[in-house]
Design a protein around this motif. Structure first.
Motif, PDB file in Angstrom:
ATOM      1  N   ASN A 247       0.830  -1.218   0.000  1.00 26.50           N
ATOM      2  CA  ASN A 247       0.000   0.000   0.000  1.00 26.50           C
ATOM      3  C   ASN A 247       0.863   1.266   0.000  1.00 26.50           C
ATOM      4  O   ASN A 247       1.042   1.879   1.041  1.00 26.50           O
ATOM      5  CB  ASN A 247      -0.924  -0.011   1.214  1.00 26.50           C
ATOM      6  CG  ASN A 247      -1.964   1.099   1.157  1.00 26.50           C
ATOM      7  OD1 ASN A 247      -2.341   1.544   0.073  1.00 26.50           O
ATOM      8  ND2 ASN A 247      -2.432   1.555   2.316  1.00 26.50           N
ATOM      9  N   PRO A 356      11.342   2.141   0.405  1.00 26.86           N
ATOM     10  CA  PRO A 356      11.352   2.408   1.853  1.00 26.86           C
ATOM     11  C   PRO A 356      12.708   2.956   2.295  1.00 26.86           C
ATOM     12  O   PRO A 356      13.729   2.689   1.656  1.00 26.86           O
ATOM     13  CB  PRO A 356      11.097   1.024   2.466  1.00 26.86           C
ATOM     14  CG  PRO A 356      10.428   0.235   1.390  1.00 26.86           C
ATOM     15  CD  PRO A 356      11.028   0.729   0.110  1.00 26.86           C
ATOM     16  N   CYS A 360      14.692   0.753   8.351  1.00 28.57           N
ATOM     17  CA  CYS A 360      13.426   1.120   8.995  1.00 28.57           C
ATOM     18  C   CYS A 360      12.734  -0.076   9.644  1.00 28.57           C
ATOM     19  O   CYS A 360      11.637   0.044  10.172  1.00 28.57           O
ATOM     20  CB  CYS A 360      12.484   1.802   8.010  1.00 28.57           C
ATOM     21  SG  CYS A 360      11.861   0.738   6.692  1.00 28.57           S
ATOM     22  N   TYR A 366       8.342  -0.683   8.217  1.00 28.61           N
ATOM     23  CA  TYR A 366       7.966   0.326   7.218  1.00 28.61           C
ATOM     24  C   TYR A 366       6.475   0.655   7.332  1.00 28.61           C
ATOM     25  O   TYR A 366       6.084   1.828   7.273  1.00 28.61           O
ATOM     26  CB  TYR A 366       8.294  -0.187   5.823  1.00 28.61           C
ATOM     27  CG  TYR A 366       7.949   0.784   4.715  1.00 28.61           C
ATOM     28  CD1 TYR A 366       8.398   2.102   4.739  1.00 28.61           C
ATOM     29  CD2 TYR A 366       7.164   0.383   3.635  1.00 28.61           C
ATOM     30  CE1 TYR A 366       8.074   2.997   3.727  1.00 28.61           C
ATOM     31  CE2 TYR A 366       6.841   1.256   2.615  1.00 28.61           C
ATOM     32  CZ  TYR A 366       7.300   2.564   2.666  1.00 28.61           C
ATOM     33  OH  TYR A 366       6.976   3.437   1.659  1.00 28.61           O
ATOM     34  N   GLU A 367       5.652  -0.365   7.495  1.00 29.40           N
ATOM     35  CA  GLU A 367       4.211  -0.115   7.635  1.00 29.40           C
ATOM     36  C   GLU A 367       3.935   0.754   8.865  1.00 29.40           C
ATOM     37  O   GLU A 367       3.081   1.655   8.827  1.00 29.40           O
ATOM     38  CB  GLU A 367       3.468  -1.441   7.748  1.00 29.40           C
ATOM     39  CG  GLU A 367       3.443  -2.242   6.454  1.00 29.40           C
ATOM     40  CD  GLU A 367       2.769  -3.593   6.616  1.00 29.40           C
ATOM     41  OE1 GLU A 367       2.550  -4.011   7.780  1.00 29.40           O
ATOM     42  OE2 GLU A 367       2.472  -4.235   5.583  1.00 29.40           O
ATOM     43  N   VAL A 370       4.970   4.405   8.056  1.00 30.27           N
ATOM     44  CA  VAL A 370       3.971   5.072   7.216  1.00 30.27           C
ATOM     45  C   VAL A 370       2.785   5.520   8.065  1.00 30.27           C
ATOM     46  O   VAL A 370       2.259   6.632   7.909  1.00 30.27           O
ATOM     47  CB  VAL A 370       3.511   4.140   6.079  1.00 30.27           C
ATOM     48  CG1 VAL A 370       2.337   4.752   5.328  1.00 30.27           C
ATOM     49  CG2 VAL A 370       4.663   3.869   5.109  1.00 30.27           C
ATOM     50  N   GLU A 371       2.369   4.663   8.972  1.00 26.06           N
ATOM     51  CA  GLU A 371       1.243   4.998   9.844  1.00 26.06           C
ATOM     52  C   GLU A 371       1.573   6.195  10.740  1.00 26.06           C
ATOM     53  O   GLU A 371       0.759   7.110  10.908  1.00 26.06           O
ATOM     54  CB  GLU A 371       0.890   3.786  10.707  1.00 26.06           C
ATOM     55  CG  GLU A 371      -0.264   4.030  11.674  1.00 26.06           C
ATOM     56  CD  GLU A 371      -0.521   2.851  12.584  1.00 26.06           C
ATOM     57  OE1 GLU A 371      -1.338   2.988  13.515  1.00 26.06           O
ATOM     58  OE2 GLU A 371       0.115   1.790  12.372  1.00 26.06           O
ATOM     59  N   LEU A 373       3.783   8.631  10.212  1.00 29.15           N
ATOM     60  CA  LEU A 373       3.927   9.868   9.445  1.00 29.15           C
ATOM     61  C   LEU A 373       2.581  10.393   8.950  1.00 29.15           C
ATOM     62  O   LEU A 373       2.436  11.591   8.686  1.00 29.15           O
ATOM     63  CB  LEU A 373       4.879   9.641   8.271  1.00 29.15           C
ATOM     64  CG  LEU A 373       6.338   9.401   8.667  1.00 29.15           C
ATOM     65  CD1 LEU A 373       7.161   8.970   7.463  1.00 29.15           C
ATOM     66  CD2 LEU A 373       6.946  10.666   9.278  1.00 29.15           C
ATOM     67  N   ALA A 374       1.615   9.517   8.808  1.00 27.75           N
ATOM     68  CA  ALA A 374       0.286   9.948   8.347  1.00 27.75           C
ATOM     69  C   ALA A 374      -0.535  10.573   9.459  1.00 27.75           C
ATOM     70  O   ALA A 374      -1.603  11.135   9.199  1.00 27.75           O
ATOM     71  CB  ALA A 374      -0.452   8.761   7.746  1.00 27.75           C
ATOM     72  N   PHE A 396       6.703  13.088   2.933  1.00 28.61           N
ATOM     73  CA  PHE A 396       6.953  11.652   2.789  1.00 28.61           C
ATOM     74  C   PHE A 396       5.771  11.037   2.049  1.00 28.61           C
ATOM     75  O   PHE A 396       4.660  10.983   2.556  1.00 28.61           O
ATOM     76  CB  PHE A 396       7.109  11.007   4.167  1.00 28.61           C
ATOM     77  CG  PHE A 396       7.386   9.530   4.116  1.00 28.61           C
ATOM     78  CD1 PHE A 396       8.662   9.058   3.872  1.00 28.61           C
ATOM     79  CD2 PHE A 396       6.363   8.610   4.304  1.00 28.61           C
ATOM     80  CE1 PHE A 396       8.925   7.696   3.825  1.00 28.61           C
ATOM     81  CE2 PHE A 396       6.613   7.243   4.255  1.00 28.61           C
ATOM     82  CZ  PHE A 396       7.897   6.787   4.021  1.00 28.61           C
ATOM     83  N   ASP A 397       6.021  10.564   0.831  1.00 31.40           N
ATOM     84  CA  ASP A 397       4.939  10.041  -0.005  1.00 31.40           C
ATOM     85  C   ASP A 397       5.305   8.641  -0.489  1.00 31.40           C
ATOM     86  O   ASP A 397       6.104   8.485  -1.418  1.00 31.40           O
ATOM     87  CB  ASP A 397       4.707  10.961  -1.198  1.00 31.40           C
ATOM     88  CG  ASP A 397       3.574  10.480  -2.101  1.00 31.40           C
ATOM     89  OD1 ASP A 397       2.892   9.503  -1.716  1.00 31.40           O
ATOM     90  OD2 ASP A 397       3.385  11.066  -3.177  1.00 31.40           O
ATOM     91  N   PRO A 398       4.751   7.588   0.117  1.00 29.81           N
ATOM     92  CA  PRO A 398       5.073   6.214  -0.298  1.00 29.81           C
ATOM     93  C   PRO A 398       4.722   5.922  -1.751  1.00 29.81           C
ATOM     94  O   PRO A 398       5.269   4.981  -2.335  1.00 29.81           O
ATOM     95  CB  PRO A 398       4.228   5.357   0.655  1.00 29.81           C
ATOM     96  CG  PRO A 398       3.915   6.243   1.803  1.00 29.81           C
ATOM     97  CD  PRO A 398       3.805   7.628   1.239  1.00 29.81           C
TER      98      PRO A 398
END
Length: 413
Positions: A247, A356, A360, A366-367, A370-371, A373-374, A396-398
């Motif tokens: 994702n 990634p 990390c 990594y998941e 992402v959570e 940073l969102a 930061f844009d995955p």
């Protein structure tokens, strides 16, 4: 940049210089052409170097042939091409290579393939030294590869950006002041233009409206220098997928020569995905692991194996990077196509998702990152930004993916 052609093009200047060396010429104690000989060579070769230049109302006496940059380039290029060599305090012809002087094509090819050895020989040192001077070979190869890949005029400022990226990569410049960075960039741009001018004098590039383009002769030279396949040679189309990241998914579709060795494929995967090549890696074909040979690890030497030895069209290979985070990549050979004229390989033609960050914590880490940073209100949000060196989590844009950026990284693979 002065685009006026010199009185003699570089191959002819080198040929004339080597014949002038003849049975040998005395050098100074520092191994340079004597000033008396340098003055004669400036006229003989038409280098347009200025002896004893006048600036304003003051005459600056030339104290060494090293100050004559165009002549120095010719001398050092002849050395790099093994046409002359220093023996004691004399400069001598390399007799076994004298035949090159009468073979125009062979002489050009020898000069072209030795050009990337010349950074420290003809670019300024001291206060005005650029980072490019010491990182000349990989940077100039990246420029040539980009010109080859684009197949059209490229603005010189874009080529300066490439050399800056390549030359500055080995250095930590985080604490450099803006003034220091401006100075380094100015020196880099000056030396990039000087290198392009040398290639122009060789007949490898042309200029128009502050843009450079390879000549047909230059394209042939770059194709051979970079080991590019000839039109019609087999090319593998690979899909490289980072397993476990969904994702969004992270994958690249890359075209590369069918005969690629696994050590070269490692570099290509690193560049295509966006890794920093900071950890161990291995290829796994189900039975054997391939990597850098290590007496303590059960690896077969990856330098001895080609992709075609392991995988046929439709087949798969596993690539593992960073044995701590354990990033697994599935490499699928989707099809075999033919190399096209005017294209540079390896070449990324499609992809999705950003790579990634290193270290990390693998897929799960990594998941979690992402959570974090969102969610600006997450208790670990600030620490995550500090770790990544970001001011704002929105930077930061995955899902970020740039085909041009990937292909620029592939230039150095």
């Amino acid at each position: 940049m002065d685009h006026a052609a010199p009185k003699l093009e570089m191959p002819e200047q080198v040929r004339t210089f080597v014949r002038w060396v003849g049975d040998g010429r005395k050098l100074t104690q520092t191994g340079r052409v004597t000033l008396a000989d340098a003055k004669a060579l400036v006229k003989l070769l038409g280098t347009e170097d200025v002896i004893d230049p006048t600036i304003g109302d003051r005459v600056y006496r030339t104290g060494s042939s090293q100050e004559l940059l165009h002549l120095t380039l010719i001398v050092e290029w002849a050395k790099a091409a093994r046409l002359v060599r220093k023996t004691g305090n004399r400069l001598m012809q390399v007799k076994k290579n004298a035949r090159l002087l009468d073979d125009e094509e062979a002489l050009w090819r020898t000069l072209f393939t030795s050009f990337d050895q010349l950074g420290e020989a003809f670019l300024p040192d001291g206060f005005g030294e650029s980072l490019l001077r010491r990182e000349f070979a990989p940077a100039i190869r990246a420029v040539l590869a980009w010109l080859y890949h684009r197949g059209a005029p490229v603005p010189v400022e874009d080529l300066c950006e490439i050399t800056w990226d390549m030359a500055s990569a080995p250095y930590v410049l985080d604490h450099a002041t803006e003034l220091q960075l401006d100075h380094l960039r100015a020196c880099n741009d000056r030396d990039t233009k000087q290198a392009l001018e040398a290639l122009r004098s060789l007949g490898a590039v042309t200029f128009e409206n502050d843009a450079a383009e390879l000549t047909e002769l230059g394209r042939d030279g770059v194709r051979e220098l970079l080991g590019q396949p000839s039109p019609g040679d087999p090319v593998h189309q690979l899909k490289i997928t980072l397993l476990g990241v969904e994702n969004p998914p992270v994958w690249r579709r890359v075209l590369l020569p069918a005969a690629v060795r696994l050590d070269d494929l490692h570099e290509i995967v690193q560049a295509a995905m966006g890794w920093e090549n900071a950890h161990l890696h291995a290829f796994v074909d189900g039975r054997t692991q391939y990597s850098v040979p290590d007496p303590d690890l059960p690896y077969r030497d990856e330098r001895e194996v080609r992709l075609t030895d392991l995988v046929k069209p439709g087949g798969r290979l596993l690539y593992v990077y960073d044995f701590g985070d354990h990033w697994e990549h599935e490499i699928v050979v989707e099809e075999v196509t033919a190399a096209e004229a005017g294209k540079s390989y390896p070449l990324c033609v499609a992809g999705q998702g950003d790579c990634p960050p290193e270290d990390c914590g693998g897929v799960a880490g990594y998941e979690h990152l992402v959570e974090i940073l969102a969610k600006p209100d997450h208790p670990e949000h600030g620490d995550a930004l500090d770790w990544l060196g970001l001011d704002d989590g929105t930077r930061f844009d995955p899902a970020r993916f740039s085909l041009d950026e990937v292909n620029r990284r592939l230039l150095g693979a």
